[in-house]
Design a protein around this motif. Sequence first.
Motif, PDB file in Angstrom:
ATOM      1  N   PRO B  47       4.229  -7.153 -34.794  1.00 14.56           N
ATOM      2  CA  PRO B  47       3.802  -7.376 -36.176  1.00 14.56           C
ATOM      3  C   PRO B  47       4.150  -8.788 -36.643  1.00 14.56           C
ATOM      4  N   HIS B  48       3.179  -9.373 -37.199  1.00 10.19           N
ATOM      5  CA  HIS B  48       3.414 -10.742 -37.628  1.00 10.19           C
ATOM      6  C   HIS B  48       4.231 -10.755 -38.907  1.00 10.19           C
ATOM      7  N   PRO B  49       5.295 -11.463 -38.860  1.00 11.51           N
ATOM      8  CA  PRO B  49       6.071 -11.557 -40.090  1.00 11.51           C
ATOM      9  C   PRO B  49       5.350 -12.456 -41.091  1.00 11.51           C
ATOM     10  N   VAL B  50       4.522 -13.315 -40.558  1.00 16.95           N
ATOM     11  CA  VAL B  50       3.872 -14.259 -41.456  1.00 16.95           C
ATOM     12  C   VAL B  50       2.542 -13.706 -41.941  1.00 16.95           C
ATOM     13  N   PHE B  51       2.159 -14.144 -43.037  1.00 21.10           N
ATOM     14  CA  PHE B  51       0.908 -13.716 -43.642  1.00 21.10           C
ATOM     15  C   PHE B  51      -0.237 -14.509 -43.018  1.00 21.10           C
ATOM     16  N   ILE B  52      -1.247 -13.783 -42.636  1.00 17.12           N
ATOM     17  CA  ILE B  52      -2.411 -14.458 -42.062  1.00 17.12           C
ATOM     18  C   ILE B  52      -3.538 -14.364 -43.063  1.00 17.12           C
ATOM     19  N   ASP B  53      -4.222 -15.459 -43.253  1.00 19.82           N
ATOM     20  CA  ASP B  53      -5.317 -15.391 -44.214  1.00 19.82           C
ATOM     21  C   ASP B  53      -6.522 -14.730 -43.560  1.00 19.82           C
ATOM     22  N   PRO B  54      -7.394 -14.153 -44.373  1.00 14.35           N
ATOM     23  CA  PRO B  54      -8.510 -13.367 -43.832  1.00 14.35           C
ATOM     24  C   PRO B  54      -9.375 -14.155 -42.851  1.00 14.35           C
ATOM     25  N   ALA B  55      -9.560 -15.432 -43.115  1.00 12.97           N
ATOM     26  CA  ALA B  55     -10.434 -16.215 -42.245  1.00 12.97           C
ATOM     27  C   ALA B  55      -9.835 -16.305 -40.850  1.00 12.97           C
ATOM     28  N   THR B  56      -8.531 -16.585 -40.814  1.00 16.79           N
ATOM     29  CA  THR B  56      -7.861 -16.664 -39.520  1.00 16.79           C
ATOM     30  C   THR B  56      -7.947 -15.325 -38.807  1.00 16.79           C
ATOM     31  N   PHE B  57      -7.699 -14.291 -39.588  1.00 17.53           N
ATOM     32  CA  PHE B  57      -7.727 -12.958 -39.014  1.00 17.53           C
ATOM     33  C   PHE B  57      -9.111 -12.659 -38.432  1.00 17.53           C
ATOM     34  N   ARG B  58     -10.110 -13.024 -39.182  1.00 17.04           N
ATOM     35  CA  ARG B  58     -11.469 -12.758 -38.714  1.00 17.04           C
ATOM     36  C   ARG B  58     -11.731 -13.486 -37.401  1.00 17.04           C
ATOM     37  N   ARG B  59     -11.331 -14.740 -37.378  1.00 17.82           N
ATOM     38  CA  ARG B  59     -11.567 -15.520 -36.168  1.00 17.82           C
ATOM     39  C   ARG B  59     -10.826 -14.892 -34.993  1.00 17.82           C
ATOM     40  N   ASP B  60      -9.582 -14.560 -35.273  1.00 18.83           N
ATOM     41  CA  ASP B  60      -8.723 -13.993 -34.249  1.00 18.83           C
ATOM     42  C   ASP B  60      -9.286 -12.675 -33.736  1.00 18.83           C
ATOM     43  N   TYR B  61      -9.659 -11.841 -34.671  1.00 19.43           N
ATOM     44  CA  TYR B  61     -10.091 -10.507 -34.294  1.00 19.43           C
ATOM     45  C   TYR B  61     -11.419 -10.554 -33.536  1.00 19.43           C
ATOM     46  N   SER B  62     -12.336 -11.367 -34.022  1.00 19.45           N
ATOM     47  CA  SER B  62     -13.612 -11.395 -33.307  1.00 19.45           C
ATOM     48  C   SER B  62     -13.440 -12.074 -31.963  1.00 19.45           C
ATOM     49  N   GLY B  63     -12.500 -12.984 -31.892  1.00 18.68           N
ATOM     50  CA  GLY B  63     -12.218 -13.610 -30.597  1.00 18.68           C
ATOM     51  C   GLY B  63     -11.731 -12.575 -29.594  1.00 18.68           C
ATOM     52  N   ARG B  64     -10.840 -11.708 -30.091  1.00 20.62           N
ATOM     53  CA  ARG B  64     -10.322 -10.704 -29.165  1.00 20.62           C
ATOM     54  C   ARG B  64     -11.350  -9.633 -28.862  1.00 20.62           C
ATOM     55  N   SER B  80      -7.046  -1.755 -31.430  1.00 20.67           N
ATOM     56  CA  SER B  80      -6.830  -0.677 -32.372  1.00 20.67           C
ATOM     57  C   SER B  80      -5.506  -0.860 -33.129  1.00 20.67           C
ATOM     58  N   PHE B  81      -4.502  -1.220 -32.386  1.00 21.19           N
ATOM     59  CA  PHE B  81      -3.206  -1.488 -33.035  1.00 21.19           C
ATOM     60  C   PHE B  81      -3.311  -2.644 -34.006  1.00 21.19           C
ATOM     61  N   TYR B  82      -4.003  -3.635 -33.542  1.00 26.47           N
ATOM     62  CA  TYR B  82      -4.166  -4.821 -34.355  1.00 26.47           C
ATOM     63  C   TYR B  82      -4.846  -4.462 -35.676  1.00 26.47           C
ATOM     64  N   ALA B  83      -5.851  -3.611 -35.561  1.00 29.63           N
ATOM     65  CA  ALA B  83      -6.553  -3.183 -36.771  1.00 29.63           C
ATOM     66  C   ALA B  83      -5.623  -2.389 -37.676  1.00 29.63           C
ATOM     67  N   GLN B  84      -4.803  -1.598 -37.068  1.00 30.35           N
ATOM     68  CA  GLN B  84      -3.891  -0.811 -37.884  1.00 30.35           C
ATOM     69  C   GLN B  84      -2.909  -1.698 -38.636  1.00 30.35           C
ATOM     70  N   GLU B  85      -2.456  -2.698 -37.904  1.00 30.15           N
ATOM     71  CA  GLU B  85      -1.496  -3.604 -38.485  1.00 30.15           C
ATOM     72  C   GLU B  85      -2.089  -4.323 -39.703  1.00 30.15           C
ATOM     73  N   TYR B  86      -3.335  -4.647 -39.605  1.00 31.22           N
ATOM     74  CA  TYR B  86      -3.991  -5.381 -40.681  1.00 31.22           C
ATOM     75  C   TYR B  86      -4.996  -4.508 -41.403  1.00 31.22           C
ATOM     76  N   SER B  87      -4.549  -3.331 -41.732  1.00 31.76           N
ATOM     77  CA  SER B  87      -5.501  -2.422 -42.376  1.00 31.76           C
ATOM     78  C   SER B  87      -5.939  -2.968 -43.729  1.00 31.76           C
ATOM     79  N   ARG B  88      -5.193  -3.922 -44.248  1.00 30.37           N
ATOM     80  CA  ARG B  88      -5.649  -4.492 -45.523  1.00 30.37           C
ATOM     81  C   ARG B  88      -6.922  -5.304 -45.319  1.00 30.37           C
ATOM     82  N   TYR B  89      -7.165  -5.685 -44.066  1.00 27.07           N
ATOM     83  CA  TYR B  89      -8.404  -6.407 -43.784  1.00 27.07           C
ATOM     84  C   TYR B  89      -9.433  -5.487 -43.135  1.00 27.07           C
TER      85      TYR B  89
END
Lengths: 493, 662
Positions: B47-64, B80-89
């Motif tokens: 779990p990332h302790p740091v806050f990731i902004d939605p744009a970064t998250f989007r890039r990251d997630y679609s990359g993966r 799936s875990f990643y999605a759970q972790e960032y369920s706010r996105y």
Amino acid sequence: MNAQMAPPTTQEWDLKPESEYRFELDLGAALAIKLVRGKAEIFGAELVPGKIYLFGFECKAAVFTWRGCTIEMSQPSTEYVSEETSMKAYGNLHIALEKMRVRSLLTLTGSSLTPGEPPSNARPSESPRVLVIGPANSGKTTLCKILTNYCVRAGQGWSPILVNIDPNDGGWAAPGALSAAAVHDPIHTYSAATPLGSAATTAPMSLNSNTLFPLVYWYGHADAKRNPQLMERLVRNIGENMDERFDKKAEAKASGCIVDSPALFSSGPAATTEVRQRLIKACVDAFKINIILVVGQEKLSAEMKKIYSKQLTVIKVPKSGGVVDLDSSFRERVHSHQIHTYMYGTNIRPPPGIPTNSIFIAGEPNSDLILSPASTTIGFNELSIFRIGTEAMAPASALPIGAKRVVSEMQPISVDASLPGSGLLNRVLAIMAPFNPDENERYDEEILDLTVEGFIVVTAIDQKAKRLTILKPNRGPVSGKTAIVGTFEWQDE
Amino acid sequence: MSLYSQTYYGQPSYGGPSYTAPVPQSGYQYQYSQQSSHPPPMPHTPPHPVFIDPATFRRDYSGRLDQLQFNSRPIIQGLSFYAQEYSRYADVVAQCLDSHIRKVPPWMKLPAFYLLDAISKNVYEPYARVFASFVIPLFLDTYRTVDDNTRSKMDEMLITWRTGSPNGKELFGLGPQMAIERGIWGDQAVRITLPPLIRSAHLFQGPGQITKPQVMSELNFALQAKERAIQVNHDDISAKHHIQVLLQLRNLVEAGVSQEELGQILTQLRSLVRPPTIQAPSAPPQPQWSSSQFTPLLAPNTYPPPTAPYPTTYPALPQVKAEALAPSLLVASAPEAQNAQLNITSILSSLMKSGLVSAPPTDTDVTKAEPAEQEPEEDAKPAAPTTEDLNAIKEAQSDYRKRILAEKMEASLVEYSIDDPTVAIPDFLYDYLSLQCQQCGIRYPDTTLGKRRLEDHLDLHFRQNRKLSQNPGRGHDRSWFISVEDWVHEPCDSQGVPRPVKIKAVHEKVSTTVERAENKVDPGSQYITVPPGDEAKPLSCPICKETLQVEFLEDEEEWVWRNAVKKDDRIYHATCHAEATVSTSNLVTRLKCEMGNGSRGTTPEARSTPPFVTVTRSPSRSPSSSPSKLAGIKRKVEHNGSLDPSEADQTPPLKKLALAQS
């Protein structure tokens, strides 16, 4: 062996960390060593505490300990303890090679250690492909063995390919052979005749190093200078097959290879400089060598750096103080014993006082390493025998049809057993793999590229009956096969 | 037990071992939850302790997401875990997934759907809700572009969605579920889809057009569910009986039945499969899920690890055992369900009467079907540790690799480090591997995996000793060297034991009739199709502990385990198994064992004529001569030529007789 016959003459040694106990055995002597406390290894192969390991046939080896140990042994011919070893350098070398293997595997499998990091970020890396060169009696073979043993002991499933291109050494086959085998388990040292473990037999063995499946080519002579062209061709053959094998599996490729070379590679009269440089070049190309280890010769190390430092890493490593200068008569004895071992296996009589049922030979709990070869007769016409290049001028009738009278180094010449000058008696013959079954795929010098299936020795020639008596390793037929004769002779003791 | 019992989300129960399927096309291979495949360490970042902004998250997630090019459980899990972790996105995840599925080629769509499925079921909130907004068109559009095989997988997935939500309801709600089913199976089919006893409130009754494929896919689905039930509880006779019925039904449907019957079958089928509310979980448990960070989300009763005995917390199952052909599966459920079960048998019997079905499931049928069903029995235990092993192996490897790479030594530094006071090698060679085989000194790490490896290794010693004691007494000899082809292909596993190399076809030609008669099928030519996604997983033969090689069969266009045979749901080397099953008193077998003991034995020619060899040997061997005396003694074989396979046909009649007798 009756335990009451002689009182046990054992002796204990306490070894300090990073020191080694060295022993040399004379002809016919045997030695038993038991690790009492601590941890110890012989050329990288670990000893199990409490087990009695047996050594024989002029074995010269050293028990090394990284952190101290106590060993107990019967009395060898020569023994002493040394605290000046090269093991630290060899150990560091191993770590460096392991890093290369790990990096290479990560590259090959396209994975990375840190999740999320794209594989492309991983530093692309080659597996270690090591050529060990050095003068005679500098411990090249031992260094190869140590590095191989450390590699397989890492517990990572590595299976490095150990290549022996020193025909004087013989590897797993017979002297005069060039061979390569994948090693999975530590190689135990127990006899001068089997420096690199042993090829497969029908006996069940627990260590893979005693049932190796080598790829064997037949050079046929002890001296690498005798036919450098043939040598080069065989080296390239091994290299090609190794590449093909590496392409099958990433783990195998990442394990890399370790090549033991003949002493010719390191020194010799000025006249041989060109030959040896050509052979080294052939090795570097064939095995895609990326590390040359120069054992204990400054001059050679400088020379190699000058030639190769751009394309690969040249590392000078210290020569172990424990190496023994071996004379040519010792080499001859070893050759003879290697063929004996090939046929009859190993039988070491334990020293007095050691019970026969609890000993380990070659790291095997079951000390039955004795083999039974087969003797048979075959007609002259059942075996086509060749020799490569000139030994003596062959009669015109023996030449292949259409061949020129001029005999090149690489030309296969038929040997007629019925002629008195055939020189086949007591010769070691390599039985070759069959030619390509497809006629269209055949080519002129195909015989040079065939691998060896096994070795036989001509023990008698009956000119009247036109039959050869041969000793062969097992009862498999040799009739109808092709054989190549070299310059090695052997007589059953 | 049925798949519909998937009331506990977080448990991908559709991941049953596909190889238990007794029929080829029934493979419900929803592979990311392969039973035998333990996921490698979760490739997700902590779990990332740091806050990731939605744009970064989007890039990251679609990359993966782009890495999800094949059906890979680890990747799906990681995402799936990643999605759970960032369920706010959740919205971002949904957009990424939607556009990913739409843009990738058809063959890459299914894995992405599995991811969608996994996230929806395991995380559920808020994803199922978010996905529900686009799942209908996405599913239907995808369904149109993919091939039949993928479609059947999607059908199966769709069926699990009916009960995919935590409370056993439709995963995306009734509306989307119905819409999708209607979209792919036709309007009327759906009307009958849901049995009135459970969902009558939502549905109107009426005969409708039901397609054969739909019924087939549901039938297969039910079959798989039953097979898993048997796997969990192999004494479940009723489930076995159900399988019989279902198999009959399937044959029936395949042969073609009337629309009305199809409807009936479908209805009954669903009530059969529909779980009673307190039904125990059906699928092999997935310990990695329960031990994961999903734990708090899991239903209260987490599943026992597969090795554990069947938990007593499920009261229904012991009863099931006790009851013979009764519809015991549904014992705890509503009486209607019981009726349904009876009905399905009655349908069958009525169909039989009408001549559509040739014969009732006879005893022979049962025995025929049973091997497939019983396979899981003994296997539930050994197969599961393999799953854990794989994980452990990966972890151990990764740990070792990190440690090695952390060393500062490099090849170029060796020369200058002679005086370096410390050297790391004893750590790696001794401390890191603290278990030692007291026989040969080989070391293993002191971990569960290491212990198991040591046990396997000791087994090897045991086998070697036994082989040694079974030595027929003629001593041992040096084998011929292997050919170039064998050397190049010499396969090795991580344990480093080379597999006995196959006898080449050329040599099989000269095989004796004795051997022929024994093995009508050459064991070496047998193979088993690797379940998709398992190609890279090492699987070793329980007999020789050596890895089964995975090969791509051009003709079948499948990855297969070469020289493999499945017995009791374990996969063996066909050659090893053949060797092990033939009586050991048989001379041929003994010789075969000997040649197979990893040493390549003698030449193939010699192997192929063992009885003959014995014949020639026996006169020369005095009864009193002990093996040790023979050992090391030169053997005389008078006429080598007679061993030549080319002359085998000229064997004297007397010897032929002896050969035939042996």
